[in-house]
Design an enzyme around this catalytic site. Structure first.
Site, PDB file in Angstrom:
ATOM      1  CB  CYS A  38       2.223  31.102 -16.428  1.00 61.27           C
ATOM      2  SG  CYS A  38       2.404  32.608 -15.464  1.00 61.27           S
TER       3      CYS A  38
ATOM      4  N   PRO B 163       0.816  -1.214   0.000  1.00 59.21           N
ATOM      5  CG  PRO B 163       0.122  -0.927   2.197  1.00 59.21           C
ATOM      6  CD  PRO B 163       0.858  -1.875   1.309  1.00 59.21           C
TER       7      PRO B 163
END
Ligand SMILES: *Cc1c(COP(=O)(O)O)cnc(C)c1O
Length: 409
Positions: free
Chosen positions: A336, A268
């Site tokens: 951006c 996991p």
């Protein structure tokens, strides 16, 4: 995280106080949640030998690795760099699994020399090891072609997947194993993240057991991962207790038939560390356009890319205003690019300067971060046994420039 008298805290430590000390953006990890999740897994599986191996690509800070090692789990790695980090964190090589994909034989050689358990998902690599390292015990990663997983990008068991050796190629694998005298000590699968239905596991388990019977030298069977945790309050998630009960029965029965007690492995990542993480950012601007109210924060896809990359949901709340009036926002970053964390999200009224907190920020958040737009990566703070520790410094301009070779142009 607890809310008491208008203040959020973790293990009794006030989050806004931590932010005053460490600044934003800030990753905070609560070690007690990792321990709780590990304990849950250990309790869920009733088999003679259980091996939980933490998939460290989810969150690779060495201090997290140290704790997980102290708590007795092993490590699942996907690169030689992760092996090196794991060894440095104190894991012994026999507790480290190495499950690479599309790496060259030079890296496989390094892993073999480091003494970790190598898990092969490519037939030619199997042949290569047969010729050069016939004594190295190997695990085979099988693609059972069970369609599962939260979305296409994280579902790795389907027919077009690049992962694993197809079950339809098992006759060829068997032929190679016999001819080259290979010792196959493990069988592995990892069908993808976000498996909700224990039925998917049991179906895949039957396929794995069928294959396992063909290999007499097995020491373990590895079920990979894909254990899902809640991201929203009403989210369906993997019931590991139910899965543990069903799979343990099947596994114990298989071991009886096989004639020996094998180890049951899991790997996991998300299950252990997703919920331990909280990401705190500061609101820079509230910007209203004709259609939308944007909350622009001092972070972006460079620090937490999952919403843009996978369309993942992260719960976001206003740390500075636990009792504020709910309003609707698009929460966006300062990069951006169109780096939208959340669309049409209801959050208590946000003002510039307010601190927002993202939940489930432990797995695949910092570990996927970058320096895009020449931004510094955030610092990481661990809360352990009621104390807070800086476990990664915020970057500086020197970090951005340190590997650049400046020419005398
Ligand atoms: C990524 C990965 C895991 C962990 O997956 P989670 O969904 O985070 O639990 C386990 N095994 C392998 C081989 C992996 O690549």
């Amino acid at each position: 995280m607890e809310l008491k008298e208008g203040r959020y805290s973790i293990q009794g430590l006030d989050i806004i106080d931590l932010v005053s000390q460490y600044g934003t953006p800030l990753y905070i990890y609560d070690s007690a949640i990792i321990k709780r999740q590990l304990d849950r897994l250990n309790a869920a599986f009733k088999v003679k030998k259980l091996g939980i191996h933490y998939a460290c690509k989810a969150l690779n800070n060495i201090n997290i690795l140290r704790l997980i090692n102290q708590w007795g789990a092993g490590l699942d790695t996907v690169s030689v760099q992760e092996i090196w980090t794991g060894l440095k964190a104190g894991f012994s090589p026999d507790k480290i699994l190495y499950t690479p994909n599309c790496v060259g034989t030079d890296e496989i050689e390094m892993a073999i020399n480091l003494g970790v358990q190598v898990n092969i998902d490519h037939i030619e690599t199997l042949e290569y090891i047969g010729h050069h390292h016939p004594d190295t015990p190997l695990c085979i990663r099988i693609n059972p072609h069970v369609m599962a997983g939260g979305n296409e990008k994280i579902s790795v068991g389907h027919i077009d997947s690049k992962f694993g050796i197809s079950i339809y190629q098992m006759p060829l694998v068997e032929r190679l194993v016999k001819t080259l005298g290979l010792r196959i000590n493990g069988i592995h699968m990892h069908t993808g993240s976000d498996i909700l239905d224990p039925g998917v596991f049991t179906l895949a388990a039957d396929i794995l057991f069928d294959i396992a019977r063909k290999f007499p030298d097995l020491e373990f069977i590895d079920f990979g991962s894909g254990l899902k945790v809640p991201y929203k309050d009403d989210d369906v998630c993997t019931d590991v207790e139910e899965l543990g009960a069903i799979l343990s029965d099947k596994f114990n029965q298989f071991c009886k038939d096989y004639g020996r007690d094998l180890s049951l492995y899991f790997e996991p990542g998300k299950f252990l560390v997703s919920e331990c993480g909280f990401f705190v950012v500061k609101t820079n601007v509230i910007k209203q356009t004709p259609s939308t109210v944007f909350a622009g924060v001092d972070s972006g896809m460079n620090h937490l890319i999952r919403p843009m990359f996978y369309g993942s949901y992260h719960h976001i709340f206003n740390l500075s205003s636990p009792a504020g009036k709910p309003r609707v926002y698009n929460i966006v970053g300062y990069i951006c690019e169109t780096d939208t964390f959340a669309t049409n999200r209801v959050v208590n009224e946000i003002h510039p300067g307010d601190l927002l907190c993202f939940k489930n920020a432990g797995a695949y958040c910092f570990s996927m971060s970058s320096n895009y737009n020449s931004r510094f990566r955030p610092c990481e703070v661990l809360i352990h046994e009621g104390k807070h520790y800086l476990i990664r410094q915020r970057e500086t301009i020197d970090d951005l420039l340190k590997n650049q070779v400046e020419l005398a142009l």
